[in-house]
Design a protein around this motif. Sequence first.
Motif, PDB file in Angstrom:
ATOM      1  N   LEU A 107      -6.758  50.863 -38.580  1.00 29.72           N
ATOM      2  CA  LEU A 107      -7.767  51.254 -38.409  1.00 29.72           C
ATOM      3  C   LEU A 107      -8.506  50.751 -38.001  1.00 29.72           C
ATOM      4  N   MET A 108      -8.607  51.164 -36.054  1.00 28.71           N
ATOM      5  CA  MET A 108     -10.387  50.468 -35.241  1.00 28.71           C
ATOM      6  C   MET A 108     -10.419  49.000 -35.390  1.00 28.71           C
ATOM      7  N   LEU A 122     -16.010  34.719 -33.817  1.00 31.56           N
ATOM      8  CA  LEU A 122     -15.707  37.114 -34.165  1.00 31.56           C
ATOM      9  C   LEU A 122     -15.631  37.105 -33.293  1.00 31.56           C
ATOM     10  N   ASP A 123     -14.694  37.941 -32.700  1.00 28.38           N
ATOM     11  CA  ASP A 123     -13.892  39.237 -32.205  1.00 28.38           C
ATOM     12  C   ASP A 123     -15.216  40.315 -32.242  1.00 28.38           C
ATOM     13  N   GLY A 129      -3.645  43.065 -30.680  1.00 28.94           N
ATOM     14  CA  GLY A 129      -4.706  42.034 -31.063  1.00 28.94           C
ATOM     15  C   GLY A 129      -4.986  42.142 -31.732  1.00 28.94           C
ATOM     16  N   ALA A 130      -5.242  40.631 -32.811  1.00 29.76           N
ATOM     17  CA  ALA A 130      -5.668  41.409 -33.552  1.00 29.76           C
ATOM     18  C   ALA A 130      -6.766  41.935 -34.337  1.00 29.76           C
ATOM     19  N   ALA A 131      -7.831  41.617 -33.223  1.00 35.10           N
ATOM     20  CA  ALA A 131      -8.937  42.867 -34.184  1.00 35.10           C
ATOM     21  C   ALA A 131      -9.177  44.058 -32.818  1.00 35.10           C
ATOM     22  N   GLY A 132      -7.707  44.401 -32.142  1.00 38.83           N
ATOM     23  CA  GLY A 132      -7.408  46.201 -31.817  1.00 38.83           C
ATOM     24  C   GLY A 132      -8.764  45.760 -30.283  1.00 38.83           C
ATOM     25  N   TYR A 176      -9.511  46.222 -22.844  1.00 37.48           N
ATOM     26  CA  TYR A 176     -10.361  44.516 -23.125  1.00 37.48           C
ATOM     27  C   TYR A 176     -11.658  44.931 -23.724  1.00 37.48           C
ATOM     28  N   LEU A 177     -11.811  45.042 -24.453  1.00 40.90           N
ATOM     29  CA  LEU A 177     -13.418  44.983 -25.477  1.00 40.90           C
ATOM     30  C   LEU A 177     -13.428  43.426 -25.111  1.00 40.90           C
TER      31      LEU A 177
END
Lengths: 444, 533
Positions: free
Chosen positions: A259-260, A177-178, B455-458, B483-484
């Motif tokens: 997006l996002m 989970l990112d 990154g894959a999830a930005g 960096y989140l």
Amino acid sequence: MKNTLLLSLRRIYSCRLFIKKLAIFAISASLFIPALLHAEDQSYQSLRDWIDNYRPGDEALTPGQHLTINDRESKLEALIPHTAWKYYFFDDMDMEIAATRNYPMSDDWEKEWPVDYKLDDDGTLVGFTGGRFPFTEIHADDPMAAQKVIWNMLWRPGTNDQTMPMVTWLRGENGKLDRIMEYTSINTTYARGDHSLVPGYEEVKSKRVMEFRSPRDMAGAKDMSISYVDHHRENSGWLYMPAQRKPRRTLASERTGELMGMDMIREDNSGFGGKVYENNWEYLGKRKILATNNVKTNPEFGGDSLWVPHKTRWEVRDTHVVLIKPKREDHPYSARVVFVDAETFWTHWMFAFDAKDDQLLRMNQHFLKYSEDYDKEPPAQAPYLKQDFSETLGHKVFMHLGQTDINAKKPHATMTHCFTNKKEFTAARAKQFYSLRNMISGRR
Amino acid sequence: MLMYWNQFAKLFVFLSATLASMLSWGIINFGEDFELEGYAKTYNIMKNGASFLHDGELTHQRNTAQLEGKYYFLRDGQAFNRFSAGPIEEATFTFLGRAVYDAAYDIRDSYDVLNDRGKEEYKIREAFVDILMAPFSLRLGKQQVVWGETDNFRALDVINPLDRTWHGTRESWEDIRIPLWMARGIWDIGKIGSFDETFLEVILIPDDFKPTIVATKYPRPWAVRGIGLQNHDANSVLIGNTLHDLNVTVIDGAPDERKFSNMQGGFRFKGIWNEIDFSINYFYGFSQTTGVKVKSAGLDSFGTFNTVVETVNPRINVFGVTASFSEDRYTQSVFRLESTITSGVPVAIAAGAPRRANPNGNSFDTARQSVVMIGVDRPTWIPALNSLRTFFISTQFFWRRYLDYNNYYQGGAFYDVQPAVVNGSSVPGRYVSTNNNRLDQDEFVITFSASTSYGAAGLWKPLFVFAYDPRSTGAYNKIKMEYLYSKHLVFTLEQHLYWRVSGNDQGPWGLGSYLAEPGIRRNETVFSATYQF
């Protein structure tokens, strides 16, 4: 000498036997291995082959039966588009089968009124103002059949007029989970055939306001989008960022960037969210597929990476299959194949192929629920907003309960649950809510 | 007791992040009517000069806890789920509180002279009620109001002053604007002829005036000390070849913040015409930039040079227009425009100016100033750098002009303090200041920023910022990576660089490397970690 000769002959024999065995194994394997390899093949051509060649068997699926991985070859491979097999077939998969139903639509959609509309040369619908499907019949031999399917999808009544709290999960392989995001979209149809919801706004097709509530780095960000009856006119958009404390005009014509961090582009919205005139079209005929068409509730996610709906209800649906090829050479897709329900004109599956190698780049699959089943099988409530679902009853429309979007190349997926409820605005309230005034301030 | 309270507050700032992150994330609901959100952040700034590793010093170790709440006490015409509210459809109460503790004040001995000024902050920054009574809406309370299309330069965004004491204007302006008590009413008009989405906004600030504040006390890191010596004040005046003691008396002439005659207000009419967003704005207020009037100056009988000066914040009239337009066909860009004319801008008049340039003889004047800003935003594909997502590129060209300019106009911020020199020799312990900062009639600055995500999830979000003053050739760069890490934790690392192409003109914007020299450098490395809950 004799012994030596015998030994040599034996070796030759055993060698021949080995070769023979090898040949038998190779021939046997050749019958099965291609099928196994084929299962991993996510090319555009393999999907076309599946559309052309795979057909459901005569054995009907029984309502209430649960299909598992053991039913893959006998029942499922013919009903799940081939490109999705890699994700949708897994060891403990569980698909509950529902009877294929007809879903009565609102009587209002049948109303006839004198409207002069047409498809122009580039397939753009001109003069249509909503309130019903623009094309009541789709004929396979119609050269504009593909565009007509998409116009029915884009103008499908009942798409808007909703409050839609959403939760989105962004996951990598093995379910990592990112990010989780929570946001609410509220949308309203303005163009209602013979009138606009708000008199004086006849050029507006629909308006939408979406606001994020988590994570905190996005909380309070909201955008307003206005789409227009004139398909050639780009949407207008504004984005309010709490850190700036003011709205900013946004550009709608860029539709191909992610997006996002999500695994979809704006053009993937509802299977096709782009401009008809920017693409070449081909109607590929009708095809039965399995769809999460009228789920009990927002499905849980399963599979190796928790990317796909699991333990939910599927229904065999007739779909129009539409092939869309972008005209632009620098477009990321070489082709997009969309499966649109032949009765409701909701998109069930969309597959988009990479312009670089014709392999799958992105796909999405949608979870829907019929509004009239909201009383006996209410869907889940959003974790942050309790709604009165009785407002949905009586509209005779499908409600979008979510979707999964997969980027096959990353690989990564975005799963969304929508907790959709019907919301009807009065003209005065819509005018107030969907206004620039509402965009100049936010929750902070 | 106070000591215990302070310790408790510090403890709260440190622990709230950890505890809150265990509760929930994003916006937390308490029942259906109350929402809470916030974050805790540790923010560390290291100044570095010529040698990054050996020449650095910690200037901030700023720990912030922010709590934001919203109470929906009136929905669908019902107040507190009980009482009919008549024509009022919705009402909410919003508050935003901030607690800050900067540990650098305890870590660094050199900060002792600051007497803890800037070390801590415990404030309800914003508290307002929103009332919706269609087509009217009203926001009452302590709040921020932002007008205009310009980013990070001031033209129409002048309603709230800025707190530049702790890090200049380098932080998000949301965090450094000083909220004011005011009323903001909006009449949502809608369509009028060919104008669409129109509304009229009126703001009224009854009696709450605050100037933009700057720090002047060395060694506070972002003190405006001008150029020259940073750790000494001028204490002498050189007249002819004689050194005199300098005695400066400052009279606070800022408007009394609690007088109705000091009311400020303005209006904005906004709408869309032919797909162009536009606004017409007017604001009548006070200059938040403080000017200085010299009331008297001269030698007394003891040979001391006495100067009495009065700080002033003159009345200003700001008239402005804005426009933005999304051009989708040819440029795929959003164009932004903002233009203002402001009267009442305080300026200093150089010593020795002729009577015509200094008619009041107080080395002070007000000027009229115009601003034109043209900006372009564009989501841009650079496939070689990012094949998944566009870069958001934003540029601005900002031009400010003194309309009734005279050659004796001076900026007030860049005094040059140097050792007093008499007959070629420095006099120990004696310092004089000069102001050679002549204002140009036209001032320019160009900005450019680019951001995207990887990154894959930005989760990796780089940002590049470049600002350049073509006249002084001073420039500023920010290179930032955010960096989140998780839904709770966000890390950022950024580098601020100040440099110039040539010369030593400090220019009007505070860009350039004149403060990057040893002793007054300000290149910075910033690391922050934020718990958001």
